[in-house]
Design an enzyme around this catalytic site. Structure first.
Site, PDB file in Angstrom:
ATOM      1  N   CYS A 217      14.354  10.577   4.952  1.00  0.00           N
ATOM      2  CA  CYS A 217      14.596  10.054   6.300  1.00  0.00           C
ATOM      3  C   CYS A 217      15.999  10.047   6.803  1.00  0.00           C
ATOM      4  O   CYS A 217      16.047  10.435   8.215  1.00  0.00           O
ATOM      5  CB  CYS A 217      14.185   8.454   6.448  1.00  0.00           C
ATOM      6  SG  CYS A 217      15.073   7.416   5.357  1.00  0.00           S
TER       7      CYS A 217
ATOM      8  N   GLY B 120       7.573   4.811   7.295  1.00  0.00           N
ATOM      9  CA  GLY B 120       6.789   5.986   7.448  1.00  0.00           C
ATOM     10  C   GLY B 120       7.178   6.801   8.836  1.00  0.00           C
ATOM     11  O   GLY B 120       8.298   6.589   9.229  1.00  0.00           O
ATOM     12  N   SER B 121       6.184   7.595   9.041  1.00  0.00           N
ATOM     13  CA  SER B 121       6.425   8.360  10.502  1.00  0.00           C
ATOM     14  C   SER B 121       6.227   7.607  11.896  1.00  0.00           C
ATOM     15  O   SER B 121       5.561   6.606  11.662  1.00  0.00           O
ATOM     16  CB  SER B 121       5.593   9.527  10.540  1.00  0.00           C
ATOM     17  OG  SER B 121       4.228   8.753  10.776  1.00  0.00           O
TER      18      SER B 121
ATOM     19  N   GLU C 258      11.726  16.125  13.925  1.00  0.00           N
ATOM     20  CA  GLU C 258      11.893  15.677  12.366  1.00  0.00           C
ATOM     21  C   GLU C 258      11.117  16.857  11.653  1.00  0.00           C
ATOM     22  O   GLU C 258       9.984  16.704  11.609  1.00  0.00           O
ATOM     23  CB  GLU C 258      11.496  14.232  11.869  1.00  0.00           C
ATOM     24  CG  GLU C 258      12.083  13.996  10.473  1.00  0.00           C
ATOM     25  CD  GLU C 258      11.239  12.634  10.003  1.00  0.00           C
ATOM     26  OE1 GLU C 258      10.403  12.230  10.079  1.00  0.00           O
ATOM     27  OE2 GLU C 258      12.212  11.737   9.438  1.00  0.00           O
TER      28      GLU C 258
ATOM     29  N   LYS D 167       0.841  -1.232  -0.183  1.00  0.00           N
ATOM     30  CA  LYS D 167      -0.086  -0.086  -0.187  1.00  0.00           C
ATOM     31  C   LYS D 167       0.934   1.360   0.071  1.00  0.00           C
ATOM     32  O   LYS D 167       1.427   1.572   1.144  1.00  0.00           O
ATOM     33  CB  LYS D 167      -0.848  -0.115   1.195  1.00  0.00           C
ATOM     34  CG  LYS D 167      -2.274   0.660   0.990  1.00  0.00           C
ATOM     35  CD  LYS D 167      -2.351   2.333   0.772  1.00  0.00           C
ATOM     36  CE  LYS D 167      -1.877   2.898   2.159  1.00  0.00           C
ATOM     37  NZ  LYS D 167      -1.542   4.444   1.784  1.00  0.00           N
TER      38      LYS D 167
ATOM     39  N   GLU E 219      10.497   1.273   9.876  1.00  0.00           N
ATOM     40  CA  GLU E 219      11.497   1.978   9.387  1.00  0.00           C
ATOM     41  C   GLU E 219      11.133   3.272   9.140  1.00  0.00           C
ATOM     42  O   GLU E 219      10.228   3.555   8.463  1.00  0.00           O
ATOM     43  CB  GLU E 219      11.835   1.725   7.723  1.00  0.00           C
ATOM     44  CG  GLU E 219      12.461   0.259   7.536  1.00  0.00           C
ATOM     45  CD  GLU E 219      13.874   0.306   7.711  1.00  0.00           C
ATOM     46  OE1 GLU E 219      14.242   1.368   8.172  1.00  0.00           O
ATOM     47  OE2 GLU E 219      14.487  -0.886   7.479  1.00  0.00           O
TER      48      GLU E 219
HETATM   49  P1  NAD Z   1       3.021   8.543   7.357  1.00  0.00           P
HETATM   50  O1  NAD Z   1       3.407   7.567   8.382  1.00  0.00           O
HETATM   51  O2  NAD Z   1       2.058   9.679   7.591  1.00  0.00           O
HETATM   52  O3  NAD Z   1       2.610   7.610   6.253  1.00  0.00           O
HETATM   53  C1  NAD Z   1       3.236   6.448   5.894  1.00  0.00           C
HETATM   54  C2  NAD Z   1       2.221   5.439   5.240  1.00  0.00           C
HETATM   55  O4  NAD Z   1       1.353   5.062   6.086  1.00  0.00           O
HETATM   56  C3  NAD Z   1       1.269   5.882   4.134  1.00  0.00           C
HETATM   57  O5  NAD Z   1       1.093   4.872   3.247  1.00  0.00           O
HETATM   58  C4  NAD Z   1      -0.139   6.231   4.837  1.00  0.00           C
HETATM   59  O6  NAD Z   1      -1.274   6.092   4.096  1.00  0.00           O
HETATM   60  C5  NAD Z   1      -0.083   4.897   5.956  1.00  0.00           C
HETATM   61  N1  NAD Z   1      -0.927   5.118   7.183  1.00  0.00           N
HETATM   62  C6  NAD Z   1      -1.164   6.466   7.630  1.00  0.00           C
HETATM   63  N2  NAD Z   1      -1.974   6.104   8.583  1.00  0.00           N
HETATM   64  C7  NAD Z   1      -2.355   4.804   8.917  1.00  0.00           C
HETATM   65  C8  NAD Z   1      -2.999   4.145   9.883  1.00  0.00           C
HETATM   66  N3  NAD Z   1      -3.782   4.549  10.712  1.00  0.00           N
HETATM   67  N4  NAD Z   1      -2.957   2.897   9.571  1.00  0.00           N
HETATM   68  C9  NAD Z   1      -2.188   2.081   8.470  1.00  0.00           C
HETATM   69  N5  NAD Z   1      -1.647   3.046   7.297  1.00  0.00           N
HETATM   70  C10 NAD Z   1      -1.529   4.343   7.888  1.00  0.00           C
HETATM   71  O7  NAD Z   1       4.479   9.016   6.479  1.00  0.00           O
HETATM   72  P2  NAD Z   1       4.710   9.867   5.367  1.00  0.00           P
HETATM   73  O8  NAD Z   1       4.349  11.378   6.027  1.00  0.00           O
HETATM   74  O9  NAD Z   1       4.051   9.492   4.208  1.00  0.00           O
HETATM   75  O10 NAD Z   1       6.137   9.843   5.384  1.00  0.00           O
HETATM   76  C11 NAD Z   1       7.269  10.694   5.843  1.00  0.00           C
HETATM   77  C12 NAD Z   1       7.821   9.732   7.175  1.00  0.00           C
HETATM   78  O11 NAD Z   1       8.452   8.578   6.550  1.00  0.00           O
HETATM   79  C13 NAD Z   1       8.926  10.554   7.798  1.00  0.00           C
HETATM   80  O12 NAD Z   1       8.738  10.452   9.095  1.00  0.00           O
HETATM   81  C14 NAD Z   1      10.098   9.895   7.221  1.00  0.00           C
HETATM   82  O13 NAD Z   1      11.392   9.847   8.018  1.00  0.00           O
HETATM   83  C15 NAD Z   1       9.520   8.501   7.120  1.00  0.00           C
HETATM   84  N6  NAD Z   1      10.547   7.717   6.151  1.00  0.00           N
HETATM   85  C16 NAD Z   1      11.408   6.806   6.768  1.00  0.00           C
HETATM   86  C17 NAD Z   1      12.198   5.578   5.829  1.00  0.00           C
HETATM   87  C18 NAD Z   1      12.879   4.979   6.451  1.00  0.00           C
HETATM   88  O14 NAD Z   1      13.501   4.003   5.931  1.00  0.00           O
HETATM   89  N7  NAD Z   1      13.539   4.819   7.924  1.00  0.00           N
HETATM   90  C19 NAD Z   1      12.239   6.030   4.576  1.00  0.00           C
HETATM   91  C20 NAD Z   1      11.228   7.004   4.228  1.00  0.00           C
HETATM   92  C21 NAD Z   1      10.400   7.698   4.908  1.00  0.00           C
END
Ligand code: NAD
Length: 514
Positions: A305, A249-250, A405, A196, A271
């Site tokens: 990230c 993600g976050s 961040e 997803k 991650e």
């Molecule tokens: P986010 O957490 O808002 O979203 C990430 C994903 O989670 C999206 O696909 C979103 O639709 C999904 N999501 C959101 N709420 C959810 C829920 N309640 N249940 C299930 N899925 C849900 O993150 P973002 O704003 O898309 O990305 C930025 C973040 O990603 C930053 O914190 C960044 O550091 C991190 N990131 C980490 C890495 C790594 O490898 N460590 C790599 C890239 C980005």
């Protein structure tokens, strides 16, 4: 190649998607399930061009029924996939890499428009996706267990078996890269996939799913589910077929994902974000370090990230480094992502733009000094979310700009006296994703590498990354590893097999053969 600002890239995206997905109408776009593109059944989601602020396309959230269909398809396809010889799986994975290579220019354009990333960066990231499939193609027939010299008469060995079906959830900042990064090891280990992508950037992942299918993967082995997190991703985690969740993600969402997985007693890999320290000592090659400081934070407009968002500089060279980094930063080419000479593009979305503004404003209020850059939209004709690359001096490590961040092009420069203080400041964060040191002293380089708490550490370099090297976080940056052998093992479960080899059974106290 030009993109009309009037249609916000809609024409170009239609042209690319119709070609890459072999469709005639953009309204056919949706999720890629069991080898078919399926228009969604849920809420409408609009895609906005970050460089213009205008909507260029809409699609529908997958909906619960489609998620269920994908899970059933993935389970069936996984069995067919695992029944193939390891060598055959390797050949097919190599073909996947070739398929991505053939369309890499078109994929890079799609990524540039949807993620708002400079086209030059997108080309590099898409080439890395091809490399990921080629790398893991080689692992298919080399993922062996061990024979264990147990002290009994048993022959005991281990097998690395697939989990079955895995759910992967990815963010918007590097969608194609992240998609290849997680799908390649998952299928190499023999799994079926439900991926997803972020609802904001679904296009490149969907095309990659389609290309993998065209390259010969069984229908349903890789499914791309497009929609929101709280709907489609949550439903994917809830499917009984999902045996593990891999989340990129976050930290806030990561915590929710880990809880949802724990409720089903399935494991997760997280991650998450970072607040990495990029440390310059007075004995460093300063020309290289000044360039490294900018690459670390301003590539991808800081939406990475591993961004080196905290620049720690030894006090004796602090003023000089601040002045040189600021002067070079003010010359960076901020511009439309699809122009060949753009170095820094826009922030990907309005919400993220507001977040950058809020933290930057808090830093200024707390006493940080803006040496170059600015607060608010960059004026200059575009309506997109452009934030000027910004350098803040006089930052204290306890300030929000140094602890939260930002995920934008904002660099906080912090002075330190000596090695001990540099390590103490570098580690005074809840995160632990990456870090770097710039020094001419090889002993110091090793000492810093050993003491900074981070999953990746560079010496006289920043942001070098390759699928061969494991990647992941310490602390709130997450747990589990992606890439390399460690990333592959995350997608397996290990079985121990015990075979009795003794000519006569060993005495079993109190038991007889009747
Ligand atoms: P986010 O957490 O808002 O979203 C990430 C994903 O989670 C999206 O696909 C979103 O639709 C999904 N999501 C959101 N709420 C959810 C829920 N309640 N249940 C299930 N899925 C849900 O993150 P973002 O704003 O898309 O990305 C930025 C973040 O990603 C930053 O914190 C960044 O550091 C991190 N990131 C980490 C890495 C790594 O490898 N460590 C790599 C890239 C980005």
């Amino acid at each position: 190649m030009t993109i009309s600002m009037q249609d916000h890239g809609a024409h170009k995206v239609t042209q690319l998607l119709c070609k890459l997905l072999a469709i005639t109408d953009i309204n056919q776009f949706g999720s890629f399930i069991d080898g078919q593109l399926c228009a969604g059944e849920g809420e409408q989601i609009d895609l906005v061009n970050a460089a213009t602020g205008g909507i260029f396309m809409s699609y529908r959230d997958a909906g619960a029924e489609q998620v269920q269909q994908a899970a059933v398809a993935a389970e069936l396809a996984q069995q067919q996939w695992w029944d193939k010889s390891a060598a055959e799986r390797g050949r097919l994975m190599y073909a996947c890499g070739q398929a991505v290579r053939e369309d890499q220019e078109d994929l890079a354009w799609l990524e540039s428009i949807t993620a708002g990333k400079p086209i030059r960066d997108c080309r590099i990231e898409v080439a890395k996706v091809a490399e990921m499939f080629e790398y893991y193609a080689g692992w298919c027939d080399k993922l062996t267990g061990q024979v264990l010299p147990v002290p009994t008469s048993h022959m005991t060995y281990t097998r690395h078996e697939p989990i079955g079906v895995v759910t992967q959830i990815t963010p918007w900042n590097a969608p194609a890269f992240t998609c290849g990064w997680q799908i390649a090891p998952a299928i190499c280990a023999g799994n079926g996939v439900l991926l997803k992508p972020s609802e904001l950037t679904p296009l490149s992942s969907t095309v990659i799913g389609y290309l993998l299918h065209q390259a010969g993967l069984p229908s349903g082995l890789v499914n791309i589910l497009n929609g929101y997190g709280h709907t489609t991703a949550s439903q994917a985690i809830a499917q009984p077929q999902t045996g593990k969740v891999i989340f990129v993600g976050s930290p806030q969402t990561g915590s929710k994902i880990a809880q949802a997985a724990a409720l089903r007693t399935i494991p997760s890999v997280l991650e998450l974000g970072g607040k990495s320290a990029n440390i310059i000592f007075a004995d460093a090659d300063l020309d290289r370090a000044v360039i490294g400081a900018q690459v670390a934070i301003f590539s991808a407009a800081g939406q990475s990230c591993v961004s080196g968002s905290r620049l720690l500089v030894q006090a004796s060279i602090y003023d000089q480094v601040v002045q040189r980094v600021a002067a070079a930063t003010s010359k960076l080419k901020l511009g439309l992502p699809w122009l060949e000479d753009t170095t820094v593009g826009p922030i990907q979305n309005a919400r993220q733009f507001q977040h950058v503004q809020a933290i930057l404003a808090s830093g200024l209020e707390a006493g940080a000094e803006m040496v170059t850059g600015g607060l608010g939209l960059v004026s200059g004709g575009e309506q997109g979310y452009f934030q000027a690359p910004t350098v803040l001096a006089g930052v204290k490590n306890h300030m929000a700009v140094a602890q939260e961040e930002i995920f934008g092009p904002v660099l906080s420069v912090i002075p330190f006296a000596d090695e001990e203080e540099a390590i103490s400041i570098a580690n005074a964060t809840r995160f632990g994703l990456a870090g770097a040191v710039w020094t001419g002293d090889v002993g110091r380089a090793h000492r810093m590498a050993a003491q900074v708490k981070a999953g990746t550490f560079w010496v006289n370099s920043y942001k070098a990354i390759n699928v061969m090297a494991p990647f992941g976080g310490f602390g709130d940056s997450g747990y589990g590893r992606s890439s390399g052998y460690e990333g592959l093992i995350e997608y397996t479960q290990t079985k121990s097999v015990w075979i009795e080899t003794a000519a006569a059974p060993a005495a079993q106290f109190g038991y007889s053969a009747g």
